[in-house]
Design a protein around this motif. Structure first.
Motif, PDB file in Angstrom:
ATOM      1  N   ALA A 315       0.823  -1.357   0.078  1.00  0.00           N
ATOM      2  CA  ALA A 315       0.114   0.160   0.159  1.00  0.00           C
ATOM      3  C   ALA A 315       0.872   1.083  -0.109  1.00  0.00           C
ATOM      4  N   ASN A 316       2.196   1.290   0.330  1.00  0.00           N
ATOM      5  CA  ASN A 316       3.007   2.295   0.420  1.00  0.00           C
ATOM      6  C   ASN A 316       4.237   2.160  -0.399  1.00  0.00           C
ATOM      7  N   PRO A 317       4.221   1.968  -1.923  1.00  0.00           N
ATOM      8  CA  PRO A 317       5.446   1.686  -2.428  1.00  0.00           C
ATOM      9  C   PRO A 317       6.400   2.841  -2.470  1.00  0.00           C
ATOM     10  N   VAL A 318       7.648   2.294  -2.440  1.00  0.00           N
ATOM     11  CA  VAL A 318       8.733   3.106  -2.342  1.00  0.00           C
ATOM     12  C   VAL A 318       9.170   3.989  -3.320  1.00  0.00           C
ATOM     13  N   SER A 319       9.581   5.268  -3.305  1.00  0.00           N
ATOM     14  CA  SER A 319       9.947   6.134  -4.453  1.00  0.00           C
ATOM     15  C   SER A 319      11.311   6.212  -4.496  1.00  0.00           C
ATOM     16  N   GLY A 320      11.880   6.003  -5.658  1.00  0.00           N
ATOM     17  CA  GLY A 320      13.341   6.205  -5.712  1.00  0.00           C
ATOM     18  C   GLY A 320      14.068   4.996  -5.945  1.00  0.00           C
ATOM     19  N   GLY A 321      15.143   4.860  -6.436  1.00  0.00           N
ATOM     20  CA  GLY A 321      15.924   3.694  -6.692  1.00  0.00           C
ATOM     21  C   GLY A 321      16.683   3.204  -5.437  1.00  0.00           C
ATOM     22  N   ARG A 322      17.220   1.822  -5.486  1.00  0.00           N
ATOM     23  CA  ARG A 322      18.098   1.439  -4.270  1.00  0.00           C
ATOM     24  C   ARG A 322      19.325   2.014  -4.507  1.00  0.00           C
ATOM     25  N   TYR A 323      19.739   2.283  -5.719  1.00  0.00           N
ATOM     26  CA  TYR A 323      21.155   2.855  -5.885  1.00  0.00           C
ATOM     27  C   TYR A 323      20.830   3.653  -7.264  1.00  0.00           C
ATOM     28  N   SER A 324      22.052   4.337  -7.589  1.00  0.00           N
ATOM     29  CA  SER A 324      21.758   5.168  -8.854  1.00  0.00           C
ATOM     30  C   SER A 324      23.241   5.250  -9.581  1.00  0.00           C
ATOM     31  N   GLY A 325      23.186   5.656 -10.629  1.00  0.00           N
ATOM     32  CA  GLY A 325      24.567   5.871 -11.467  1.00  0.00           C
ATOM     33  C   GLY A 325      25.177   4.392 -11.728  1.00  0.00           C
TER      34      GLY A 325
END
Length: 333
Positions: A315-325
């Protein structure tokens, strides 16, 4: 207290460790490392209470990169009676912070770790990331060769997919696989790795079970983080993402309060509930906080409670990736 125990897998199937592990990374991988005496008291508290799987890294320091290993060496020098009381896992195998599974670099890395440890046995060597340039079969062949030379005790891999784990296990016995597991890092591949590890009798070490501290409910703005804190640049801590992610943290906090737990204890207990050899790996540099964390080993979640936590995650999906680049390209190697 002595927390509940479990065993690792592969060649370490007879090694007993606590159901919660202790990570040392943030004792040294920061602009202002934690004072030795505080670190030592935390490590002693961990071992004295049965939390005996201790995790370090060859690169867990800013200046020098080996600062975490040197911390372990200083601990052993001051408390030699503890040298053989804990199981030490160290991540390595990087060159300039990129995975390099050449035999030359793996030997360099393991030799360097051993040289820094002040006589402590390197129990588990983990490839910190899978080298995309080298077939996993070749990398594991090289590690097994070095293991049989007596340079370390057992083989581990980190941030690897279920398929990679299966391929690696055909070459040599894998004691543990380390992946990120928490209510904000609950992906389909996470579930596949846990299932494959159970089938292959490999322990799963779940790093960042508290969502890099976010799921403790104490961080509501990135402005609370120090300038040198790597989380300040993490996608999930940016303003709009953080606003969305607070919904998950708040929901988990409310659920934890109903059960009489801290949010940290709830998250650690949930990770541990995913399998008898799934071992949460939080990190703390405060003895009091460490005792709070490892008390979660005694928390039993009912099927209904686990189902409720799953509903909260969905019900509360996470926004943003685990890592970037570049780091994102090495996920699930």
């Amino acid at each position: 207290m002595t927390i509940k125990q479990t065993t690792l897998g592969g060649t370490a199937a007879d090694v007993h460790v606590g159901r919660v592990a202790e990570g040392l990374m943030l004792m040294t991988w920061k602009a202002n490392p934690v004072p030795d005496e505080q670190c030592f008291e935390t490590i002693k508290t961990s071992i004295d209470n049965g939390c005996t799987f201790i995790n370090s890294g060859e690169f867990y320091g800013i200046n020098p990169p080996e600062a975490n290993l040197e911390l372990v060496a200083r601990f052993i020098a001051k408390y030699p009676a503890y040298k053989d009381k804990f199981f030490l896992s160290v991540k390595g195998g990087l060159m300039n912070m990129a995975p390099d599974a050449s035999e030359e670099n793996l030997r360099r890395s393991i030799t360097n770790i051993n040289a820094k440890l002040g006589g402590k046995k390197l129990d588990l060597f983990e490839m910190a990331r899978v080298d995309p340039k080298v077939p996993i079969e070749t990398a594991i062949e090289r590690l097994e060769k070095l293991r049989l030379e007596g340079l370390f005790g057992h083989i581990g891999i980190s941030e690897a997919s279920a398929d990679t784990l299966r391929r690696a296990s055909k070459v040599a016995k894998i004691a543990a696989i380390e992946i990120e597991i928490s209510p904000w890092s609950w992906e389909e591949e996470t579930k596949k790795v846990i299932a494959a590890a159970k089938e292959l009798d490999v322990a799963v070490i779940g790093y960042s079970p508290l969502g890099r501290g976010f799921l403790t409910g104490t961080i509501t703005s990135k402005d609370q983080l120090d300038d040198g804190d790597f989380r300040k640049h993490h996608e999930r801590f940016q303003d709009e993402n953080l606003k969305q992610n607070l919904k998950l943290a708040d929901a988990l906090k409310a659920f934890a309060e109903k059960k009489g737990l801290t949010p940290a204890q709830l998250c650690i207990a949930w990770v541990a509930s995913l399998g008898p050899k799934v071992i949460p790996l939080p990190g703390s540099s405060h003895p009091k906080r460490l005792l709070e964390n490892i008390a979660a080993a005694d928390v039993v979640l009912t099927e209904e409670e686990s189902a409720e936590i799953e509903k909260i995650i969905e019900a509360n999906p996470v926004s943003g990736g685990r890592y970037s680049g570049h780091a994102a390209k090495l996920m699930w190697g």
